[in-house]
Design a protein around this motif. Sequence first.
Motif, PDB file in Angstrom:
ATOM      1  N   ASP A  84       0.860  -1.190   0.000  1.00 28.15           N
ATOM      2  CA  ASP A  84       0.000   0.000   0.000  1.00 28.15           C
ATOM      3  C   ASP A  84       0.893   1.236   0.000  1.00 28.15           C
ATOM      4  OD1 ASP A  84      -2.416  -1.330   0.079  1.00 28.15           O
ATOM      5  OD2 ASP A  84      -2.760  -0.995   2.225  1.00 28.15           O
ATOM      6  N   GLN A  85       0.434   2.280  -0.661  1.00 33.48           N
ATOM      7  CA  GLN A  85       1.143   3.556  -0.616  1.00 33.48           C
ATOM      8  C   GLN A  85       0.406   4.474   0.346  1.00 33.48           C
ATOM      9  OE1 GLN A  85       1.558   4.688  -4.818  1.00 33.48           O
ATOM     10  NE2 GLN A  85       3.738   4.363  -4.480  1.00 33.48           N
ATOM     11  N   VAL A  86       1.197   5.259   1.093  1.00 32.29           N
ATOM     12  CA  VAL A  86       0.629   6.175   2.075  1.00 32.29           C
ATOM     13  C   VAL A  86       1.235   7.561   1.908  1.00 32.29           C
ATOM     14  CG1 VAL A  86       0.070   4.413   3.788  1.00 32.29           C
ATOM     15  CG2 VAL A  86       2.326   5.451   3.815  1.00 32.29           C
ATOM     16  N   ALA A  87       0.432   8.568   2.243  1.00 26.11           N
ATOM     17  CA  ALA A  87       0.918   9.944   2.264  1.00 26.11           C
ATOM     18  C   ALA A  87       1.426  10.222   3.675  1.00 26.11           C
ATOM     19  CB  ALA A  87      -0.207  10.910   1.898  1.00 26.11           C
ATOM     20  N   LEU A  88       2.641  10.737   3.766  1.00 29.02           N
ATOM     21  CA  LEU A  88       3.287  11.008   5.047  1.00 29.02           C
ATOM     22  C   LEU A  88       3.691  12.467   5.126  1.00 29.02           C
ATOM     23  CD1 LEU A  88       5.799   8.030   4.862  1.00 29.02           C
ATOM     24  CD2 LEU A  88       3.873   8.150   6.431  1.00 29.02           C
ATOM     25  N   ILE A  89       3.685  13.000   6.344  1.00 27.35           N
ATOM     26  CA  ILE A  89       4.234  14.330   6.564  1.00 27.35           C
ATOM     27  C   ILE A  89       5.115  14.265   7.806  1.00 27.35           C
ATOM     28  CG2 ILE A  89       2.288  15.213   7.904  1.00 27.35           C
ATOM     29  CD1 ILE A  89       2.809  17.889   6.255  1.00 27.35           C
ATOM     30  N   LYS A  90       6.270  14.871   7.707  1.00 30.12           N
ATOM     31  CA  LYS A  90       7.213  14.877   8.824  1.00 30.12           C
ATOM     32  C   LYS A  90       6.726  15.877   9.869  1.00 30.12           C
ATOM     33  CE  LYS A  90      12.154  14.748   9.536  1.00 30.12           C
ATOM     34  NZ  LYS A  90      13.462  14.819   8.866  1.00 30.12           N
ATOM     35  N   ILE A  91       6.616  15.424  11.134  1.00 30.65           N
ATOM     36  CA  ILE A  91       6.128  16.321  12.178  1.00 30.65           C
ATOM     37  C   ILE A  91       7.226  16.766  13.145  1.00 30.65           C
ATOM     38  CG2 ILE A  91       3.738  15.598  12.041  1.00 30.65           C
ATOM     39  CD1 ILE A  91       4.212  13.807  14.437  1.00 30.65           C
ATOM     40  N   ASN A  92       8.341  16.044  13.164  1.00 29.71           N
ATOM     41  CA  ASN A  92       9.547  16.493  13.870  1.00 29.71           C
ATOM     42  C   ASN A  92      10.733  15.735  13.304  1.00 29.71           C
ATOM     43  OD1 ASN A  92       9.888  14.035  15.344  1.00 29.71           O
ATOM     44  ND2 ASN A  92       8.531  14.754  16.951  1.00 29.71           N
ATOM     45  N   LYS A  93      11.876  15.806  13.940  1.00 30.65           N
ATOM     46  CA  LYS A  93      13.081  15.206  13.362  1.00 30.65           C
ATOM     47  C   LYS A  93      12.988  13.703  13.177  1.00 30.65           C
ATOM     48  CE  LYS A  93      16.354  18.687  14.853  1.00 30.65           C
ATOM     49  NZ  LYS A  93      17.589  18.983  15.549  1.00 30.65           N
ATOM     50  N   THR A  94      12.191  13.014  13.998  1.00 31.32           N
ATOM     51  CA  THR A  94      12.161  11.555  13.937  1.00 31.32           C
ATOM     52  C   THR A  94      10.775  10.957  13.711  1.00 31.32           C
ATOM     53  OG1 THR A  94      11.906  11.382  16.330  1.00 31.32           O
ATOM     54  CG2 THR A  94      14.162  11.365  15.467  1.00 31.32           C
ATOM     55  N   LYS A  95       9.728  11.769  13.659  1.00 28.71           N
ATOM     56  CA  LYS A  95       8.365  11.237  13.547  1.00 28.71           C
ATOM     57  C   LYS A  95       7.660  11.699  12.282  1.00 28.71           C
ATOM     58  CE  LYS A  95       7.299   9.584  17.862  1.00 28.71           C
ATOM     59  NZ  LYS A  95       6.972   8.236  18.123  1.00 28.71           N
ATOM     60  N   TYR A  96       6.908  10.759  11.716  1.00 20.92           N
ATOM     61  CA  TYR A  96       6.064  11.033  10.554  1.00 20.92           C
ATOM     62  C   TYR A  96       4.631  10.692  10.903  1.00 20.92           C
ATOM     63  CZ  TYR A  96      10.165  11.427   7.562  1.00 20.92           C
ATOM     64  OH  TYR A  96      11.343  11.831   6.978  1.00 20.92           O
ATOM     65  N   LEU A  97       3.702  11.450  10.366  1.00 25.49           N
ATOM     66  CA  LEU A  97       2.282  11.189  10.520  1.00 25.49           C
ATOM     67  C   LEU A  97       1.768  10.600   9.210  1.00 25.49           C
ATOM     68  CD1 LEU A  97      -0.486  11.490  11.943  1.00 25.49           C
ATOM     69  CD2 LEU A  97      -0.580  13.806  11.010  1.00 25.49           C
ATOM     70  N   ILE A  98       1.117   9.450   9.303  1.00 25.19           N
ATOM     71  CA  ILE A  98       0.478   8.856   8.127  1.00 25.19           C
ATOM     72  C   ILE A  98      -0.834   9.585   7.918  1.00 25.19           C
ATOM     73  CG2 ILE A  98      -0.454   6.761   7.079  1.00 25.19           C
ATOM     74  CD1 ILE A  98       1.339   5.172   9.076  1.00 25.19           C
ATOM     75  N   LEU A  99      -0.946  10.293   6.820  1.00 30.24           N
ATOM     76  CA  LEU A  99      -2.159  11.061   6.545  1.00 30.24           C
ATOM     77  C   LEU A  99      -3.279  10.177   6.015  1.00 30.24           C
ATOM     78  CD1 LEU A  99      -0.493  14.145   4.878  1.00 30.24           C
ATOM     79  CD2 LEU A  99      -1.356  13.969   7.218  1.00 30.24           C
ATOM     80  N   CYS A 100      -2.936   9.279   5.089  1.00 37.15           N
ATOM     81  CA  CYS A 100      -3.953   8.432   4.489  1.00 37.15           C
ATOM     82  C   CYS A 100      -3.292   7.389   3.582  1.00 37.15           C
ATOM     83  CB  CYS A 100      -4.949   9.243   3.667  1.00 37.15           C
ATOM     84  SG  CYS A 100      -4.174  10.148   2.302  1.00 37.15           S
ATOM     85  N   ARG A 101      -4.078   6.386   3.236  1.00 35.60           N
ATOM     86  CA  ARG A 101      -3.673   5.436   2.207  1.00 35.60           C
ATOM     87  C   ARG A 101      -4.016   6.099   0.888  1.00 35.60           C
ATOM     88  NH1 ARG A 101      -5.445  -0.251   3.196  1.00 35.60           N
ATOM     89  NH2 ARG A 101      -7.154   0.871   4.151  1.00 35.60           N
TER      90      ARG A 101
END
Length: 105
Positions: A84-101
Motif C-alpha cells: 500500500d502507498q501512504v501519504a506522510l508528513i514529517k512532524i519532527n526530526k524523527t516522527k512522521y504522521l500517516i495522513l492516508c492510504r
Amino acid sequence: MSDSTYTKMLKMMRVQGAKYNPDGIEIGTVITSNPLTIQLDGLPLNRDNLLSADYLLIGYSRTVTIPSTDATEINFTDGLKKDDQVALIKINKTKYLILCRIREA
C-alpha cells in the motif's frame, strides 16, 4: 551594496524562510503490516517513527448503534497492507504522521 552582499542576504533570507515552512507531503510504501513498517526513500520507518489514525490499522474496531439490530461493534480487517502507498508528513526530526492510504486515480 555589492552583488556578493545581495547574494549573502538572499541566502540568509532563504535559510530563515525555510526554517518555518513545513516539509511537503511524501509518499511511502508499506513493507510489512504487522508490525507496521513503511519505506520512505530507502529508509524504513517503524512504530518508533510513525503516528497513524486508528482506522488505518489492522484490527480496528468501533462501537456503533445500528437501529433495528443488536450489532454494537464493527471490526475492520482492511488496515494497511504490504505494498500500500501512504501519504506522510514529517512532524519532527524523527516522527512522521500517516495522513492516508493513497491509490492511483
